[in-house]
Design a protein around this motif. Structure first.
Motif, short mmCIF file in Angstrom:
data_model
loop_
_atom_site.label_atom_id
_atom_site.label_comp_id
_atom_site.label_asym_id
_atom_site.label_seq_id
_atom_site.Cartn_x
_atom_site.Cartn_y
_atom_site.Cartn_z
N SER A 1 0.83 -1.20 0.00
CA SER A 1 0.00 0.00 0.00
C SER A 1 0.87 1.25 0.00
CB SER A 1 -0.90 -0.01 1.24
OG SER A 1 -1.69 1.15 1.31
N ILE A 2 0.38 2.31 -0.58
CA ILE A 2 1.07 3.60 -0.53
C ILE A 2 0.86 4.17 0.86
CG2 ILE A 2 1.13 5.95 -1.43
CD1 ILE A 2 2.25 3.89 -3.34
N ASN A 3 1.94 4.35 1.58
CA ASN A 3 1.84 4.77 2.98
C ASN A 3 1.89 6.29 3.10
OD1 ASN A 3 1.96 5.09 5.74
ND2 ASN A 3 3.49 3.51 6.07
N LEU A 4 0.71 6.88 3.30
CA LEU A 4 0.61 8.31 3.58
C LEU A 4 0.31 8.52 5.06
CD1 LEU A 4 -1.46 9.57 0.49
CD2 LEU A 4 1.02 9.45 0.77
N MET B 1 -11.65 1.64 8.96
CA MET B 1 -11.61 2.18 7.61
C MET B 1 -10.19 2.24 7.07
SD MET B 1 -13.19 5.67 6.05
CE MET B 1 -13.21 5.88 4.27
N SER B 2 -9.26 2.60 7.92
CA SER B 2 -7.88 2.66 7.48
C SER B 2 -7.35 1.27 7.11
CB SER B 2 -6.99 3.29 8.56
OG SER B 2 -5.69 3.52 8.06
N ARG B 3 -7.76 0.26 7.86
CA ARG B 3 -7.37 -1.10 7.52
C ARG B 3 -7.99 -1.53 6.19
NH1 ARG B 3 -4.99 -4.36 11.11
NH2 ARG B 3 -6.01 -6.21 10.25
N TRP B 4 -9.26 -1.19 6.02
CA TRP B 4 -9.93 -1.50 4.75
C TRP B 4 -9.24 -0.81 3.57
CZ3 TRP B 4 -12.55 2.52 2.08
CH2 TRP B 4 -13.16 2.11 0.87
N VAL C 1 -7.90 -0.78 -1.15
CA VAL C 1 -7.67 0.37 -2.04
C VAL C 1 -6.19 0.54 -2.33
CG1 VAL C 1 -8.12 2.83 -2.40
CG2 VAL C 1 -9.73 1.46 -1.06
N GLY C 2 -5.36 0.19 -1.35
CA GLY C 2 -3.92 0.31 -1.54
C GLY C 2 -3.33 1.64 -1.13
N VAL C 3 -4.03 2.33 -0.24
CA VAL C 3 -3.53 3.60 0.32
C VAL C 3 -3.72 3.55 1.82
CG1 VAL C 3 -3.77 6.12 0.37
CG2 VAL C 3 -4.11 4.87 -1.80
N THR C 4 -2.68 3.95 2.56
CA THR C 4 -2.72 3.88 4.02
C THR C 4 -2.73 5.27 4.63
OG1 THR C 4 -1.54 1.77 4.03
CG2 THR C 4 -1.51 3.04 6.07
N LEU D 1 1.03 10.96 -6.18
CA LEU D 1 0.33 10.73 -7.45
C LEU D 1 -0.04 9.26 -7.63
CD1 LEU D 1 2.36 13.14 -9.77
CD2 LEU D 1 -0.01 13.42 -8.99
N GLU D 2 0.76 8.35 -7.09
CA GLU D 2 0.39 6.94 -7.15
C GLU D 2 -0.84 6.68 -6.28
OE1 GLU D 2 0.15 2.89 -7.91
OE2 GLU D 2 1.07 4.55 -9.03
N ALA D 3 -0.89 7.34 -5.12
CA ALA D 3 -2.10 7.24 -4.28
C ALA D 3 -3.31 7.77 -5.05
CB ALA D 3 -1.90 8.00 -2.98
N GLN D 4 -3.11 8.87 -5.77
CA GLN D 4 -4.19 9.44 -6.57
C GLN D 4 -4.65 8.44 -7.64
OE1 GLN D 4 -3.93 12.88 -9.73
NE2 GLN D 4 -4.13 13.81 -7.70
N ARG D 5 -3.70 7.78 -8.28
CA ARG D 5 -4.04 6.81 -9.32
C ARG D 5 -4.86 5.66 -8.73
NH1 ARG D 5 -2.93 2.12 -11.30
NH2 ARG D 5 -1.50 1.63 -9.58
N ARG D 6 -4.47 5.21 -7.54
CA ARG D 6 -5.18 4.09 -6.91
C ARG D 6 -6.59 4.50 -6.47
NH1 ARG D 6 -0.71 0.48 -3.56
NH2 ARG D 6 0.84 0.46 -5.24
N PHE D 7 -6.74 5.72 -6.00
CA PHE D 7 -8.07 6.21 -5.67
C PHE D 7 -8.95 6.25 -6.92
CE2 PHE D 7 -6.84 8.73 -1.60
CZ PHE D 7 -7.15 7.63 -0.82
#
Length: 521
Positions: free
Chosen positions: A112-115, A465-468, A473-476, A508-514
């Motif tokens: 996951s993309i870790n934000l 929700m964060s775990r989900w 989704v692939g974003v943390t 931007l990778e997080a944006q792509r995954r969203f």
């Protein structure tokens, strides 16, 4: 005669050896090492020797009954016959896994993309790296390879004194009004250890960085939580909400003052720009806090200002240092650090600035803990602080460049969150943004999960929700319930904290995954 003397001597040696063995055993209980498995073979013998020695010492009135009882309560037997020492009671609940222990490995596991975690994923500016090299290079004659003065490496203390003298329009003495530490976290630890007695109260504004809570408890203090409230927390049907962090997260000043119990309330811990909300307290709010302190002069304000230079609108929403307010310097210990400013969180150089009776709380503890922060690191930061005011990358200063870059990254993340249907609560400072997730639904099964780090059972909505989001989704993000006391944890249910101290490619990778996930729904 000679035989008897030899026998007596040998008996003395055996007795001394047994006693030293007991000490080594007890020492190993207090400080477990990789070789502790070897204790199992001698466990029974060591316990019996310890018991015999304690009985003998008790007969000699070395240990009181109360001390022996306390010692026995701290020990618990395990099945292999070895006795282990339990943690001190002041660490109750603090030895469990944290939100960081859960979500960082979870992000790695699911790629996951870790934000979530708040540290930059790029290197410090070149002038900072050059400063570190100069600090340790003998030909540069910086003399920074040995212990620093415990209170502060003098070159750094002098630079800080000059800066704060200008900033606060008062003369700061580098010898008595500046203390350095191993990061702001260590400065706070020393300050609380030096100011708080058992049972003293410390006011924390929620959501509060989790380190604050732990350090108050470790100092023997009692955290008192005053939440920053949001309009939707008070009225879920309010459609006129302004999604700006300064307006959204508000402090009830009557609630704050009513929480002060004289003389038990010793400290108010203030953080601006605020983590995790990004709120910046304005002058009106600061003056109201100052008025409360004036009416309760036994309260010391510890002001954490590590995001001071990451501010996006200095005209409309400037950083205000609490110590600069009239009459507040004598009541305030200001904390700051270099890690966020120079993107070198691993260097761990922090400081405390304030009147001598408050900086002494830091120096008195530090001299017995780590003695001093690493000298080369302090020396490098002393050079960085001077260099940062020079023009940099087309900006008037490095600080101007830093703020501009973070504002740009913030705006990319705002667009990213909007794609997911998460309403950004826009900050004017720092490098975190809170998002309102109330419009997003996710499978209820995630609420039924149980983890070691979750703050309540059942699992709070934001945590689930964060775990989900991490798994599917692939974003943390970080669930803000980690920053609330259990009594106020519902205030975090519709929020997530995202960090934008990340490279553009990461955001931007997080944006792509969203886009991929939410635009298919």
């Amino acid at each position: 005669m000679e035989h008897n003397m030899t026998k007596s001597f040998m008996l003395s040696i055996v007795t001394l050896t047994s006693f030293l063995g007991m000490i080594r055993t007890v020492s190993s209980f207090r400080h477990p090492s990789p070789s502790s498995s070897s204790l199992a073979a001698f466990g029974s013998r060591c316990v019996s020797i310890s018991s015999l020695s304690i009985r003998n010492m008790n007969d000699a009135s070395v240990f009181s009954n109360q001390q022996r009882k306390r010692s026995q309560m701290k020990m618990s037997s395990v099945s292999n016959g070895v006795t282990k020492t339990e943690l001190a009671s002041r660490l109750d609940g603090l030895d469990k896994p944290t939100v960081w222990h859960e979500f960082s490995p979870l992000a790695v596991k699911h790629q996951s993309i870790n934000l979530g975690q708040g540290f930059p994923d790029w290197n410090p500016p070149q002038f900072a790296i050059d400063a570190m090299i100069d600090a340790v290079t003998p030909t540069k004659q910086r003399n920074a390879n040995q212990y620093a003065r415990s209170a502060a490496h003098l070159p750094l203390a002098q630079v800080l004194a000059e800066e704060y003298s200008t900033k606060w329009n008062r003369s700061i003495d580098p010898m008595t009004e500046v203390a350095t530490a191993v990061g702001c976290t260590n400065a706070l630890y020393c300050a609380l250890q030096g100011l708080i007695d058992d049972g003293d109260e410390v006011i924390l504004l929620e959501p509060a960085f989790d380190i604050y809570i732990a350090q108050v408890k470790m100092a023997g203090g009692i955290p008192k939580f005053i939440p920053l409230r949001t309009p939707q927390n008070d009225n879920d049907n309010n459609s006129d909400v302004k999604y700006n962090a300064n307006d959204m997260f508000t402090l009830d000043f009557d609630e704050l003052e009513n929480s002060i119990s004289s003389p038990q309330t010793k400290v108010l811990l203030l953080n601006t720009p605020h983590n995790p909300t990004g709120k910046m307290f304005n002058m009106e709010e600061m003056k109201k806090i100052a008025d409360i302190v004036q009416r309760n002069t036994h309260v010391t304000v510890i002001s954490d200002e590590v995001y001071e230079h990451i501010v996006f609108d200095k005209e409309k929403s400037p950083h205000i240092s609490f110590a600069s307010l009239p009459g507040m310097y004598e009541h305030t210990l200001t904390l700051n650090s270099s890690g966020k400013t120079f993107s070198c969180t691993g260097w761990k150089v922090g400081w405390a600035v304030g009147p001598p009776h408050l900086t002494r709380a830091v120096t008195s503890v530090q001299q017995w803990v780590n003695f001093s922060a690493p000298t080369p690191n302090q020396d490098a930061i002393a050079m960085c602080l001077k260099k940062a005011w020079e023009p940099y990358e087309g900006h008037d200063s490095y600080y101007a460049y830093l703020a501009s870059e973070y504002k740009r990254k913030r705006d990319i993340l705002i667009s990213t969150l909007n794609i997911a249907g998460i309403t950004p609560i826009v900050p004017d400072g720092g490098f975190f943004i809170m998002g309102d997730t109330s419009s997003i639904t996710f499978p209820e099964k995630y609420r039924e999960e149980v983890t070691d780090a979750m703050p309540t059972n059942p699992m709070p909505r934001d945590w689930a929700m964060s775990r989900w989001m991490t798994k599917e989704v692939g974003v943390t993000a970080i669930p803000p319930s980690a920053f609330y006391d259990t009594e106020n944890i519902d205030l975090a249910q519709n929020l997530l904290r995202f960090a934008y101290c990340k490279g553009d490619d990461t955001i931007l990778e997080a944006q792509r995954r969203f886009q991929f996930y939410f635009e298919q729904e």
